[in-house]
Design a protein around this motif. Sequence first.
Motif, PDB file in Angstrom:
ATOM      1  N   TYR A   1     -17.570  -1.041   3.582  1.00  0.00           N
ATOM      2  CA  TYR A   1     -17.401   0.073   4.539  1.00  0.00           C
ATOM      3  C   TYR A   1     -18.558   1.068   4.386  1.00  0.00           C
ATOM      4  O   TYR A   1     -19.185   1.461   5.366  1.00  0.00           O
ATOM      5  CB  TYR A   1     -16.049   0.740   4.289  1.00  0.00           C
TER       6      TYR A   1
ATOM      7  N   ALA B   1      -2.555   5.648   0.591  1.00  0.00           N
ATOM      8  CA  ALA B   1      -3.711   4.742   0.704  1.00  0.00           C
ATOM      9  C   ALA B   1      -3.828   4.157   2.107  1.00  0.00           C
ATOM     10  O   ALA B   1      -4.529   3.171   2.323  1.00  0.00           O
ATOM     11  CB  ALA B   1      -3.595   3.619  -0.331  1.00  0.00           C
TER      12      ALA B   1
ATOM     13  N   LEU C   1      -7.503  -7.140   1.000  1.00  0.00           N
ATOM     14  CA  LEU C   1      -6.872  -5.872   0.618  1.00  0.00           C
ATOM     15  C   LEU C   1      -5.576  -6.131  -0.151  1.00  0.00           C
ATOM     16  O   LEU C   1      -5.319  -5.525  -1.196  1.00  0.00           O
ATOM     17  CB  LEU C   1      -6.600  -5.066   1.894  1.00  0.00           C
TER      18      LEU C   1
ATOM     19  N   LEU D   1       0.843  -1.210   0.000  1.00  0.00           N
ATOM     20  CA  LEU D   1       0.000   0.000   0.000  1.00  0.00           C
ATOM     21  C   LEU D   1       0.868   1.247   0.000  1.00  0.00           C
ATOM     22  O   LEU D   1       1.770   1.370   0.839  1.00  0.00           O
ATOM     23  CB  LEU D   1      -0.816   0.066   1.285  1.00  0.00           C
TER      24      LEU D   1
ATOM     25  N   LYS E   1     -10.174   1.157   7.066  1.00  0.00           N
ATOM     26  CA  LYS E   1     -11.388   0.570   6.489  1.00  0.00           C
ATOM     27  C   LYS E   1     -11.395  -0.941   6.666  1.00  0.00           C
ATOM     28  O   LYS E   1     -12.396  -1.534   7.072  1.00  0.00           O
ATOM     29  CB  LYS E   1     -11.457   0.873   4.986  1.00  0.00           C
ATOM     30  N   MET E   2     -10.259  -1.556   6.368  1.00  0.00           N
ATOM     31  CA  MET E   2     -10.158  -3.006   6.407  1.00  0.00           C
ATOM     32  C   MET E   2     -10.387  -3.535   7.827  1.00  0.00           C
ATOM     33  O   MET E   2     -11.105  -4.515   8.031  1.00  0.00           O
ATOM     34  CB  MET E   2      -8.766  -3.358   5.861  1.00  0.00           C
TER      35      MET E   2
ATOM     36  N   ASP F   1     -14.261  -1.027   0.047  1.00  0.00           N
ATOM     37  CA  ASP F   1     -14.970   0.269  -0.030  1.00  0.00           C
ATOM     38  C   ASP F   1     -16.470   0.066   0.085  1.00  0.00           C
ATOM     39  O   ASP F   1     -17.142   0.772   0.828  1.00  0.00           O
ATOM     40  CB  ASP F   1     -14.720   0.938  -1.399  1.00  0.00           C
TER      41      ASP F   1
ATOM     42  N   LYS G   1      -9.861  -3.742  -3.364  1.00  0.00           N
ATOM     43  CA  LYS G   1     -10.164  -2.500  -2.651  1.00  0.00           C
ATOM     44  C   LYS G   1     -11.636  -2.120  -2.780  1.00  0.00           C
ATOM     45  O   LYS G   1     -12.240  -1.616  -1.824  1.00  0.00           O
ATOM     46  CB  LYS G   1      -9.317  -1.355  -3.215  1.00  0.00           C
TER      47      LYS G   1
ATOM     48  N   TYR H   1      -6.967   2.767   3.881  1.00  0.00           N
ATOM     49  CA  TYR H   1      -7.502   1.421   3.623  1.00  0.00           C
ATOM     50  C   TYR H   1      -7.292   0.494   4.816  1.00  0.00           C
ATOM     51  O   TYR H   1      -8.059  -0.450   5.020  1.00  0.00           O
ATOM     52  CB  TYR H   1      -6.902   0.807   2.354  1.00  0.00           C
TER      53      TYR H   1
END
Length: 252
Positions: A199, A78, A187, A74, A84-85, A196, A192, A81
Amino acid sequence: MELSTLFLGKMMHRLDETDSTNVWLAARLHENPVEGTVVLSDFQTAGKGQTGNTWLAEPGSNLTFSLLFRPRFLPPTAAFYLSKMVSVALHRTLTECLPDAEVHIKWPNDLLVNEHKIAGILIENQFSGKEIKNSIIGIGLNVNQREFPGGGYGRATSLRLESGKEWDRDALLERVLQHLEGAYLQLKSGKKEAIDRYYLQHLWAYQEVTTLRIQGKEQPGVVTGVDAAGRLAVQLGQKLVYFQMKEVEFCF
Ligand code: BTN
């Protein structure tokens, strides 16, 4: 206990007490711990929350742990992420544990059950050039705690309060680690969009009119998304405004 994960938690440090598991892991990075190392503590004397807050948790009742990822795939731009993950992994775990509850991700990465906070995430990254070299993911999940500062069922909740039963913390940790490993590998394999989508699908107040506190003033707005830098996008009347952490608060 032999975990059923591929790599996450294969190296596990179990502590009775430490200041903060994030700090403990950060202090050992020079020893080059293997990716997936987990440190779990029954009690933290100086648990760290987001934006300089402290994380308080009753000794022996909850899950307070940190783990190490090396997401060199990454770019630093980014990094959100990772938030988010981890949010997605915790959301998946909680919906499995509480199938009848409403579980939401509150931007940027709090977990809510029936509108009460049940878990918090503190991610501390180390960058090296164009890479994220180390990512320490700290998670506090309220499990068997029944009382919270501010009195009983205030702004916080736990699995115990939501389900009426006691939870086996080791079994729960294994489920959390399985979901974390799954989301991380998702991821890593470039999925991704799936992260997304999940989330946003579970984001608190997404595409709804909600009351926000901005510079001390309450006003209605509609959450329309989160940008690549992790800023919250809010439609305020005719204007689309992006907020960093601390610049906006949900009123609920
Ligand atoms: C927040 O919601 O403010 C984030 C809380 C994160 C708490 C966890 S507990 C384990 C790990 N070690 C810490 O010191 N903090 C994180």
